[in-house]
Structures are given as structure tokens and as C-alpha cells.
Design a protein around this motif. Sequence first.
Motif, PDB file in Angstrom:
ATOM      1  N   ILE A  21      71.159  43.986  21.597  1.00 55.44           N
ATOM      2  CA  ILE A  21      70.349  43.815  20.393  1.00 55.44           C
ATOM      3  C   ILE A  21      70.057  42.433  20.063  1.00 55.44           C
ATOM      4  CG2 ILE A  21      70.300  43.955  17.787  1.00 55.44           C
ATOM      5  CD1 ILE A  21      71.490  46.726  18.249  1.00 55.44           C
ATOM      6  N   ILE A  22      71.340  41.498  20.165  1.00 53.47           N
ATOM      7  CA  ILE A  22      71.258  40.171  19.658  1.00 53.47           C
ATOM      8  C   ILE A  22      70.294  39.267  20.813  1.00 53.47           C
ATOM      9  CG2 ILE A  22      72.513  38.076  19.576  1.00 53.47           C
ATOM     10  CD1 ILE A  22      74.737  39.664  18.201  1.00 53.47           C
ATOM     11  N   TYR A  23      70.780  39.544  22.050  1.00 52.52           N
ATOM     12  CA  TYR A  23      70.222  38.609  23.079  1.00 52.52           C
ATOM     13  C   TYR A  23      68.699  39.144  23.768  1.00 52.52           C
ATOM     14  CZ  TYR A  23      74.314  35.870  22.966  1.00 52.52           C
ATOM     15  OH  TYR A  23      75.162  35.005  22.489  1.00 52.52           O
ATOM     16  N   LYS A  24      68.463  40.554  23.586  1.00 47.42           N
ATOM     17  CA  LYS A  24      67.348  41.123  24.040  1.00 47.42           C
ATOM     18  C   LYS A  24      67.118  41.010  25.493  1.00 47.42           C
ATOM     19  CE  LYS A  24      64.920  40.777  19.719  1.00 47.42           C
ATOM     20  NZ  LYS A  24      66.204  40.643  19.150  1.00 47.42           N
ATOM     21  N   PHE A  25      68.315  41.492  26.318  1.00 50.05           N
ATOM     22  CA  PHE A  25      68.529  41.244  27.489  1.00 50.05           C
ATOM     23  C   PHE A  25      69.528  42.372  28.192  1.00 50.05           C
ATOM     24  CE2 PHE A  25      70.542  39.767  31.426  1.00 50.05           C
ATOM     25  CZ  PHE A  25      69.301  39.290  32.221  1.00 50.05           C
ATOM     26  N   PHE A  26      68.969  43.243  29.142  1.00 46.00           N
ATOM     27  CA  PHE A  26      69.609  44.078  29.766  1.00 46.00           C
ATOM     28  C   PHE A  26      69.213  44.048  31.140  1.00 46.00           C
ATOM     29  CE2 PHE A  26      71.143  48.452  30.791  1.00 46.00           C
ATOM     30  CZ  PHE A  26      72.520  48.272  30.631  1.00 46.00           C
ATOM     31  N   PHE A  27      69.614  43.246  32.223  1.00 45.05           N
ATOM     32  CA  PHE A  27      69.188  43.058  33.605  1.00 45.05           C
ATOM     33  C   PHE A  27      67.775  42.571  33.731  1.00 45.05           C
ATOM     34  CE2 PHE A  27      72.508  46.722  33.885  1.00 45.05           C
ATOM     35  CZ  PHE A  27      73.454  46.043  34.835  1.00 45.05           C
ATOM     36  N   THR A  28      67.070  42.502  32.452  1.00 48.28           N
ATOM     37  CA  THR A  28      65.791  41.983  32.344  1.00 48.28           C
ATOM     38  C   THR A  28      65.582  41.732  30.796  1.00 48.28           C
ATOM     39  OG1 THR A  28      63.384  42.131  33.075  1.00 48.28           O
ATOM     40  CG2 THR A  28      64.613  44.089  32.254  1.00 48.28           C
ATOM     41  N   ILE A  29      64.627  40.917  30.685  1.00 52.12           N
ATOM     42  CA  ILE A  29      64.241  40.658  29.305  1.00 52.12           C
ATOM     43  C   ILE A  29      63.484  41.742  28.782  1.00 52.12           C
ATOM     44  CG2 ILE A  29      63.010  38.823  27.660  1.00 52.12           C
ATOM     45  CD1 ILE A  29      64.317  37.053  29.333  1.00 52.12           C
ATOM     46  N   LEU A  30      63.780  42.223  27.615  1.00 51.13           N
ATOM     47  CA  LEU A  30      63.400  43.369  26.755  1.00 51.13           C
ATOM     48  C   LEU A  30      62.404  42.853  25.630  1.00 51.13           C
ATOM     49  CD1 LEU A  30      66.811  45.509  26.799  1.00 51.13           C
ATOM     50  CD2 LEU A  30      64.800  45.794  28.299  1.00 51.13           C
ATOM     51  N   GLU A  31      61.710  43.769  25.426  1.00 49.10           N
ATOM     52  CA  GLU A  31      60.757  43.769  24.075  1.00 49.10           C
ATOM     53  C   GLU A  31      61.688  44.040  23.058  1.00 49.10           C
ATOM     54  OE1 GLU A  31      57.546  42.885  24.068  1.00 49.10           O
ATOM     55  OE2 GLU A  31      57.598  42.498  25.971  1.00 49.10           O
ATOM     56  N   PRO A  32      61.565  43.523  21.766  1.00 48.83           N
ATOM     57  CA  PRO A  32      62.539  43.545  20.769  1.00 48.83           C
ATOM     58  C   PRO A  32      62.649  45.329  20.437  1.00 48.83           C
ATOM     59  CG  PRO A  32      60.709  41.915  20.309  1.00 48.83           C
ATOM     60  CD  PRO A  32      60.387  42.593  21.488  1.00 48.83           C
TER      61      PRO A  32
END
Length: 64
Positions: A21-32
Motif C-alpha cells: 500500500i505504501i510503496y505501490k510496488f509488488f514485483f512491478t509498479i502498481l496502479e494506486p
Amino acid sequence: MFNWLSLVTGFFYIVLGVVVIIYKFFFTILEPMVAYALGGLLILYGVFRIYRAILKIKNSGNEE
């Protein structure tokens, strides 16, 4: 031992959800919105694992 490991795993799922939620990253950049949804699901799953592990620990204490 497995129940205590499940507690630790649940805690790490909660931490991972907060990080997503904070970094909006999970193996790739995520949409908010995707980051909030995935982070929320990870946090809910972590709470569920902790709840289930606590119930098993309490039940195993009563059986002995």
C-alpha cells in the motif's frame, strides 16, 4: 511449532500488505487502486492466519 510459525507468517503477510500500500510496488509498479486492493487482501489474509493460529494454540492447550 507449526502454529507459532503460522503466527509469524501472518505477521509477515500484514507487513507485506502495508508495504504494498505504501510503496505501490509488488514485483512491478502498481496502479494506486490495485495496490490498495492487493495490500488490503494481504492484510486480511494475515489477520485470518493469525486468528486461526491463535485458535489452534488455545485448543491444543485445552487438550493436554
